[in-house]
Write a protein that holds these residues in place. Structure first.
Motif, PDB file in Angstrom:
ATOM      1  N   GLU A  94      84.004  53.460  11.046  1.00  0.00           N
ATOM      2  CA  GLU A  94      83.390  52.297  10.396  1.00  0.00           C
ATOM      3  C   GLU A  94      81.983  52.037  10.940  1.00  0.00           C
ATOM      4  O   GLU A  94      81.080  51.658  10.208  1.00  0.00           O
ATOM      5  CB  GLU A  94      84.261  51.059  10.602  1.00  0.00           C
ATOM      6  N   LYS A  97      78.944  54.390   9.550  1.00  0.00           N
ATOM      7  CA  LYS A  97      78.455  54.297   8.172  1.00  0.00           C
ATOM      8  C   LYS A  97      77.919  52.901   7.903  1.00  0.00           C
ATOM      9  O   LYS A  97      78.305  51.949   8.576  1.00  0.00           O
ATOM     10  CB  LYS A  97      79.614  54.563   7.193  1.00  0.00           C
ATOM     11  N   ASN A  99      77.987  49.378   6.145  1.00  0.00           N
ATOM     12  CA  ASN A  99      79.144  48.617   5.675  1.00  0.00           C
ATOM     13  C   ASN A  99      79.289  48.774   4.169  1.00  0.00           C
ATOM     14  O   ASN A  99      78.301  48.888   3.437  1.00  0.00           O
ATOM     15  CB  ASN A  99      78.957  47.134   6.013  1.00  0.00           C
ATOM     16  N   HIS A 100      80.525  48.771   3.713  1.00  0.00           N
ATOM     17  CA  HIS A 100      80.764  48.853   2.276  1.00  0.00           C
ATOM     18  C   HIS A 100      80.168  47.607   1.603  1.00  0.00           C
ATOM     19  O   HIS A 100      80.228  46.516   2.165  1.00  0.00           O
ATOM     20  CB  HIS A 100      82.272  48.931   2.002  1.00  0.00           C
TER      21      HIS A 100
ATOM     22  N   ASN B  14      72.131  46.498  -2.253  1.00  0.00           N
ATOM     23  CA  ASN B  14      73.080  47.629  -2.255  1.00  0.00           C
ATOM     24  C   ASN B  14      72.379  48.978  -2.072  1.00  0.00           C
ATOM     25  O   ASN B  14      72.886  50.021  -2.486  1.00  0.00           O
ATOM     26  CB  ASN B  14      73.897  47.681  -3.551  1.00  0.00           C
ATOM     27  N   ALA B  42      76.996  56.349   3.099  1.00  0.00           N
ATOM     28  CA  ALA B  42      78.120  55.544   2.624  1.00  0.00           C
ATOM     29  C   ALA B  42      79.331  56.390   2.258  1.00  0.00           C
ATOM     30  O   ALA B  42      80.467  55.908   2.272  1.00  0.00           O
ATOM     31  CB  ALA B  42      77.673  54.722   1.416  1.00  0.00           C
ATOM     32  N   GLU B  43      79.092  57.672   1.916  1.00  0.00           N
ATOM     33  CA  GLU B  43      80.195  58.551   1.545  1.00  0.00           C
ATOM     34  C   GLU B  43      80.809  59.247   2.754  1.00  0.00           C
ATOM     35  O   GLU B  43      81.743  60.031   2.610  1.00  0.00           O
ATOM     36  CB  GLU B  43      79.689  59.624   0.563  1.00  0.00           C
ATOM     37  N   HIS B 161      72.403  53.850   2.341  1.00  0.00           N
ATOM     38  CA  HIS B 161      73.696  54.067   1.682  1.00  0.00           C
ATOM     39  C   HIS B 161      73.773  55.503   1.170  1.00  0.00           C
ATOM     40  O   HIS B 161      74.805  56.147   1.268  1.00  0.00           O
ATOM     41  CB  HIS B 161      73.883  53.077   0.531  1.00  0.00           C
TER      42      HIS B 161
END
Lengths: 112, 232
Positions: A94, A97, A99-100, B14, B42-43, B161
């Protein structure tokens, strides 16, 4: 025979007597480390809490005596660990990466 | 992994995650403890790009910029590492060549030995033109670590991302101005201190999207202000 101590019982509003317990901590292998003791009466309502607090204090003191920087290390259950150490692989993943997007709402930045 | 630097984390459109450290204390640190702990997109893909001439240097998704205070940077390697002792000077030379002409080049208290190198760096006026991160390329080695050297040191850690973003910075002296063109379709600027644009105040640590082809930014603070520009 252990000493007896007088204490005030708030439930019964009476003075009572109890055995005094003396706890002594010495390190198993590192004999150069300081020795600590503590006295508490038997069946004290906060026995576990007080002992745990004292053990945490002793663990930190021993850690420093062993040469560890308290700004970099802490003790957990008598183990010396680095501050901020993350060991769980899922947790590490976590951190690696971004954060989602659902975890942190997107901010629409102002235009210049 | 060791991570005990507190960050304010923002998701910008985003597209980019902007993390700015807050209320830091000396000796707080971030440590990558193995090659499997390089940052990812992000992946979950590693974003490692080898240096075109030196396979022992890589670019990753880690893009730290120092906005205030001072840091120590340390790299360590063992026998499994691509980067080895004989590569230290090449890396140092690359840093020197990359930043020729800077006012106060990186590389303060440099210390090294078998299996490690470390250096401290403090926030100073260095660059009057847009430059990539000092750490754009780093040793491809076993562990890497940054340690906060003084309270309230501020670190910017942008994460993409998805890959393809370019990261640059520039410094502005108090009361001085610089011009930012718009090098990408999407261009963001992170303000290291209080600034203004055409008389409009810009707060310290604000993130703005540049849509105009050119904008003049004035440093209204009493400190050297670092701007970080991120574009794609």
């Amino acid at each position: 025979m252990p000493d007896e101590v007088v204490y005030f019982d708030e439930e019964t509003n009476e003075n009572k007597t109890a055995k005094e317990i003396k706890l002594v901590w010495t390190h198993n292998t590192e004999t150069s480390l300081s020795v600590h003791d503590m006295c508490i009466r038997e069946d004290h309502e906060q026995y576990d809490e007080f002992v745990l607090r004292e053990e945490n204090r002793i663990a930190k003191k021993w850690m420093i005596e062993l040469g560890y920087d308290p700004d970099l290390y802490i003790t957990k259950q008598w183990m010396i660990v680095e501050k901020g150490k993350i060991s769980d692989p899922d947790e590490i993943e976590e951190w690696l990466k971004p954060n989602h997007p659902t975890a942190i709402n997107p901010i629409t930045s102002e235009e210049i | 992994m060791i991570f005990n630097v507190p960050f304010d984390v923002r998701n910008i459109d985003n597209q980019i995650q902007i993390s700015i450290s807050q209320n830091t204390k000396a000796k707080q640190r971030i440590k990558r403890e193995g090659v499997n702990e390089y940052t990812k997109d992000a992946e979950g893909n590693f974003l490692l790009t080898p240096h075109p001439d030196h396979n022992f240097l890589v670019k990753s998704n880690t893009n730290y910029f120092l906005l205030e205070g001072s840091l120590k940077i340390r790299y360590e390697w063992d026998e499994t590492s691509v980067f080895q002792d004989e590569h230290k000077q090449t890396y140092r030379d690359l840093l020197d060549n990359q930043y020729v002409g800077l006012k106060n080049p990186i590389g303060g208290a440099y210390n090294h030995g078998n299996g490690f190198m470390e250096s401290s760096v403090d926030h100073q006026y260095r660059s009057d033109t847009w430059k990539s991160s000092h750490l754009a390329y780093e040793p491809y080695c076993t562990t890497a670590e940054i340690t906060v050297m003084e309270d309230n040191t501020t670190i910017l850690c942008p994460m993409q991302h998805y890959p393809g973003w370019t990261f640059e910075h520039i410094d502005i002296m108090p009361g001085e101005s610089i011009v930012s063109t718009k090098p990408g379709d999407d261009t963001y600027i992170v303000f290291g201190d209080t600034c203004s644009i055409a008389g409009t105040d810009i707060a310290k640590h604000a993130v703005k999207k540049q849509t105009s082809s050119e904008t003049t930014i004035k440093n209204d603070s009493l400190n050297v202000c670092t701007l970080v520009r991120i574009y794609k």
